[in-house]
Every structure is written in C-alpha cells, then in structure tokens.
Enzyme design. Structure first.
Site, PDB file in Angstrom:
ATOM      1  N   TYR A 148       9.380  81.703  53.035  1.00  0.00           N
ATOM      2  CA  TYR A 148       8.375  80.628  53.027  1.00  0.00           C
ATOM      3  C   TYR A 148       6.983  81.181  53.376  1.00  0.00           C
ATOM      4  O   TYR A 148       5.992  80.475  53.257  1.00  0.00           O
ATOM      5  CB  TYR A 148       8.736  79.502  54.017  1.00  0.00           C
ATOM      6  CG  TYR A 148      10.076  78.849  53.798  1.00  0.00           C
ATOM      7  CD1 TYR A 148      10.794  79.029  52.626  1.00  0.00           C
ATOM      8  CD2 TYR A 148      10.644  78.031  54.787  1.00  0.00           C
ATOM      9  CE1 TYR A 148      12.034  78.439  52.447  1.00  0.00           C
ATOM     10  CE2 TYR A 148      11.883  77.434  54.601  1.00  0.00           C
ATOM     11  CZ  TYR A 148      12.575  77.648  53.438  1.00  0.00           C
ATOM     12  OH  TYR A 148      13.800  77.058  53.266  1.00  0.00           O
ATOM     13  N   HIS A 158      20.131  83.541  53.824  1.00  0.00           N
ATOM     14  CA  HIS A 158      19.506  82.463  53.038  1.00  0.00           C
ATOM     15  C   HIS A 158      20.285  82.116  51.771  1.00  0.00           C
ATOM     16  O   HIS A 158      20.434  80.947  51.423  1.00  0.00           O
ATOM     17  CB  HIS A 158      18.073  82.890  52.692  1.00  0.00           C
ATOM     18  CG  HIS A 158      17.152  81.760  52.397  1.00  0.00           C
ATOM     19  ND1 HIS A 158      15.814  81.798  52.689  1.00  0.00           N
ATOM     20  CD2 HIS A 158      17.359  80.557  51.823  1.00  0.00           C
ATOM     21  CE1 HIS A 158      15.247  80.649  52.320  1.00  0.00           C
ATOM     22  NE2 HIS A 158      16.170  79.890  51.785  1.00  0.00           N
TER      23      HIS A 158
HETATM   24  P1  NAD Z   1      12.903  67.247  51.187  1.00  0.00           P
HETATM   25  O1  NAD Z   1      14.081  66.566  50.606  1.00  0.00           O
HETATM   26  O2  NAD Z   1      12.708  67.287  52.661  1.00  0.00           O
HETATM   27  O3  NAD Z   1      11.659  66.638  50.442  1.00  0.00           O
HETATM   28  C1  NAD Z   1      10.353  66.938  50.823  1.00  0.00           C
HETATM   29  C2  NAD Z   1       9.409  66.138  49.954  1.00  0.00           C
HETATM   30  O4  NAD Z   1       9.772  64.767  49.983  1.00  0.00           O
HETATM   31  C3  NAD Z   1       7.991  66.211  50.480  1.00  0.00           C
HETATM   32  O5  NAD Z   1       7.306  67.301  49.911  1.00  0.00           O
HETATM   33  C4  NAD Z   1       7.415  64.888  50.053  1.00  0.00           C
HETATM   34  O6  NAD Z   1       6.979  65.014  48.724  1.00  0.00           O
HETATM   35  C5  NAD Z   1       8.607  63.977  50.070  1.00  0.00           C
HETATM   36  N1  NAD Z   1       8.697  63.159  51.299  1.00  0.00           N
HETATM   37  C6  NAD Z   1       8.954  63.559  52.580  1.00  0.00           C
HETATM   38  N2  NAD Z   1       9.001  62.507  53.402  1.00  0.00           N
HETATM   39  C7  NAD Z   1       8.766  61.413  52.638  1.00  0.00           C
HETATM   40  C8  NAD Z   1       8.688  60.032  52.920  1.00  0.00           C
HETATM   41  N3  NAD Z   1       8.869  59.549  54.138  1.00  0.00           N
HETATM   42  N4  NAD Z   1       8.415  59.183  51.875  1.00  0.00           N
HETATM   43  C9  NAD Z   1       8.254  59.653  50.634  1.00  0.00           C
HETATM   44  N5  NAD Z   1       8.325  60.947  50.309  1.00  0.00           N
HETATM   45  C10 NAD Z   1       8.576  61.824  51.298  1.00  0.00           C
HETATM   46  O7  NAD Z   1      12.909  68.729  50.557  1.00  0.00           O
HETATM   47  P2  NAD Z   1      12.751  70.195  51.089  1.00  0.00           P
HETATM   48  O8  NAD Z   1      11.465  70.396  51.784  1.00  0.00           O
HETATM   49  O9  NAD Z   1      13.082  71.068  49.941  1.00  0.00           O
HETATM   50  O10 NAD Z   1      13.960  70.335  52.148  1.00  0.00           O
HETATM   51  C11 NAD Z   1      13.784  70.246  53.542  1.00  0.00           C
HETATM   52  C12 NAD Z   1      13.787  71.610  54.172  1.00  0.00           C
HETATM   53  O11 NAD Z   1      15.012  72.291  53.881  1.00  0.00           O
HETATM   54  C13 NAD Z   1      12.727  72.564  53.605  1.00  0.00           C
HETATM   55  O12 NAD Z   1      11.419  72.227  54.019  1.00  0.00           O
HETATM   56  C14 NAD Z   1      13.249  73.870  54.114  1.00  0.00           C
HETATM   57  O13 NAD Z   1      12.966  74.017  55.496  1.00  0.00           O
HETATM   58  C15 NAD Z   1      14.749  73.694  53.868  1.00  0.00           C
HETATM   59  N6  NAD Z   1      15.207  74.222  52.545  1.00  0.00           N
HETATM   60  C16 NAD Z   1      16.159  75.211  52.525  1.00  0.00           C
HETATM   61  C17 NAD Z   1      16.621  75.720  51.325  1.00  0.00           C
HETATM   62  C18 NAD Z   1      17.665  76.787  51.328  1.00  0.00           C
HETATM   63  O14 NAD Z   1      17.904  77.404  50.272  1.00  0.00           O
HETATM   64  N7  NAD Z   1      18.306  77.052  52.450  1.00  0.00           N
HETATM   65  C19 NAD Z   1      16.124  75.245  50.100  1.00  0.00           C
HETATM   66  C20 NAD Z   1      15.156  74.240  50.147  1.00  0.00           C
HETATM   67  C21 NAD Z   1      14.724  73.724  51.360  1.00  0.00           C
END
Ligand code: NAD
Length: 277
Positions: A51, A107
C-alpha cells in the site's frame, strides 16, 4: 465511547473486530484519516507494504497521542519478499517506527511461484523473534493452507479473504473454522468496485427497518457472522458511520435474507491470479 468487541485467536491473543483499512491511502492522506479514526474510537489499523503507506501510518501513530499498547497494527509480506521475509518485516517496522506489529500476514499465496510454505517457515521465526505477536495469511485457499501445514505445526491465526454479501465464501470460512483460523473480510463493502446498495436493492428495507444505512447493515452482517472487518474510508462522516454499528442487531430472518444474496461473485482478484511481484 463505543467498545469494539474483540475476537479471540488460537494463539491466545485477541483482535478488535472492527478496524480501519488503508488501501489506496498514501503516506500523506493516511495521516489525517488515522487521526480522525482514532478520535472516533478505532484502535485497529490494517496496512501492507504494497500500500506504500507504512511510513504515513507510522507517523500518524507517533503523533496521535494514543499509547502503542492500545493499538492493533497489521501489515503484510509482499509476494517478492517470500524468500526474504525477515528483512521485509524489518523494513516494514522501520517504516512504521515500531518494534513489532500485532499481526503479520502473508499477503497472497503467490500461487504461480509456489513459495508460500517457504514464506511461512520464516513467518514462524519472525513470531519467535517477537517482531510480530501473531502471524497469519491472506487470500489462501485450502490447498495453500495444506502446503504450509506440510512444513509447520504453527497454524495461521487468521486468513484475510474477500468477503461481502455478493461473495460470502461459506465453504472457505467453514474450512478455516475447522482449522481454528479466524476470517477477516477484505472489501467488506465491495472493495469500492461496486455499490452493494445498487447491486442488492433488498438491503434497503433492512436498513430502513433499523434507521441505519445500507453500509451499516452490511458491516453489521459481517460482525454478526463473527468476521473481522476494517472498512476503508477517507471521509469523516463515513468513518463515523462505519463505526456506528454496535447499537443495533439483525434478527435471524434478516441474517438469512442477507445470506441468500450470495452470488459467489468476486469483485477482486482470485487467489490463483494474485501473482504480482
Ligand atoms: P471496502 O469494502 O472497505 O470499500 C472501501 C470503499 O467503499 C471506499 O473507498 C468508499 O468508496 C466506500 N465506502 C466506505 N465507507 C462507505 C460508506 N459508509 N458509505 C458509502 N461508501 C463507503 O474495500 P477495501 O478498502 O478494498 O477493503 C478494506 C481493507 O481491506 C483495505 O483498505 C485493506 O486494508 C484491506 N484489503 C486487503 C486485501 C488483501 O488482499 N489482503 C485486498 C483489498 C483490501
């Protein structure tokens, strides 16, 4: 202030069930977001080397005034570091300004390279050295869990996988439960790639019945499924909204209605395809 429930892990530690995701926040943007989140009451932060924001996360922690022991910090081993995990975590800790993380995850299984088991042997040494209190994996399928079980008796405490109402992963979650592995849902709100409210209009009625938003109902569903979540947002109002999910609960009919929405539909990458280096 709201108390976030903690989930017990198989190594005797526990993790706050709700935290803050930081994917797509860079070293600068992540700092005010973490400060705001800590003020709201978040104490668990999920980052990763890839990230490219570990330095920002570290600066945010150092300037937050919140004691290190009150925080739960996760970072992750990137694919091209599978054969040099010790130096990778040392570099992550340097960027974070910490002497240990609470959780270090492999990861991706890096399926095409077949190096997950060798990475896991080093993860065990990293835990023994105290650089990570707990160790786990991410995006692992049963075949990858089998590969690490073949080289080590140490079972990952967590598997962080894509989970949301469109992709509920019942089988993989059951397999993890059988092995004593807790599941973290990444992309709990659809990874920012889809709007669950638009894809699944059925969620609106449940939200309305509770005077909550659709994202709050979705996050509450994860909580009641026993999943660990860290939705990401850069916006104050959404950070608050995503934290405000502990004053209502979904009844059995509502939980079943959400379970029925599963489409086995990924919005992210399949574990066999997460092969970037
Ligand atoms: P998420 O499902 O948390 O979605 C985030 C998006 O949803 C935001 O950018 C925003 O556009 C929207 N959002 C957030 N809160 C909202 C609300 N209250 N109302 C409306 N829209 C809203 O997706 P993410 O960020 O991909 O997943 C969460 C975390 O998981 C990441 O930030 C990261 O830390 C982790 N992650 C890990 C992997 C992995 O391969 N291990 C992959 C992706 C993400």
């Amino acid at each position: 202030m709201t108390t976030v429930p903690r989930i017990q892990l198989s190594d005797g530690t526990s993790i706050p069930q709700l935290g803050l995701g930081t994917y797509k926040l860079d070293d600068d943007t992540v700092i005010p977001v973490i400060h705001e989140a800590l003020e709201i009451g978040y104490r668990h932060i999920d980052t990763a080397k890839i990230y490219r924001n570990e330095s920002g996360v570290g600066r945010a922690i150092a300037t937050s005034g919140v004691a290190r022991d009150d925080l739960y910090i996760t970072t992750k081993l990137w694919n091209d570091d599978h054969l040099q995990a010790r130096s990778a975590i040392e570099a992550s800790l340097e960027r974070l300004g910490l002497d240990h993380v609470d959780l270090y995850l492999v990861h991706w299984p890096f399926h095409s390279a077949g190096t997950a088991a060798r990475a896991w042997e080093q993860m065990v040494e990293i835990r023994e050295a105290g650089l990570a209190t707990s160790i786990g994996v991410s995006n692992f399928l049963p075949e990858h869990l089998d590969a690490i079980a073949a080289v080590s008796d140490v079972v990952p405490v967590i598997n962080q996988i894509e989970v949301h109402p469109l992709l509920q992963q019942a089988e993989l979650r059951a397999e993890c439960a059988k092995r004593g592995i807790r599941v973290e849902s990444w992309g709990p709100l659809g990874h920012g790639s889809v709007s669950l409210a638009e894809e699944l209009p059925q969620l609106a009625a449940i939200a309305e019945a509770h005077g909550k938003s659709v994202p709050q109902v979705v996050l509450r569903w994860h909580i009641e499924e026993g999943l660990i979540i860290f939705p990401k947002s850069a916006h104050s109002a959404r950070l608050r909204e995503n934290f405000d999910i502990f004053d209502f609960s979904l009844n059995a009919t509502e939980m079943d209605a959400i379970r029925a929405l599963n489409q086995d539909r990924r919005v992210g990458v399949h574990p066999h395809e997460g092969n970037w280096s």
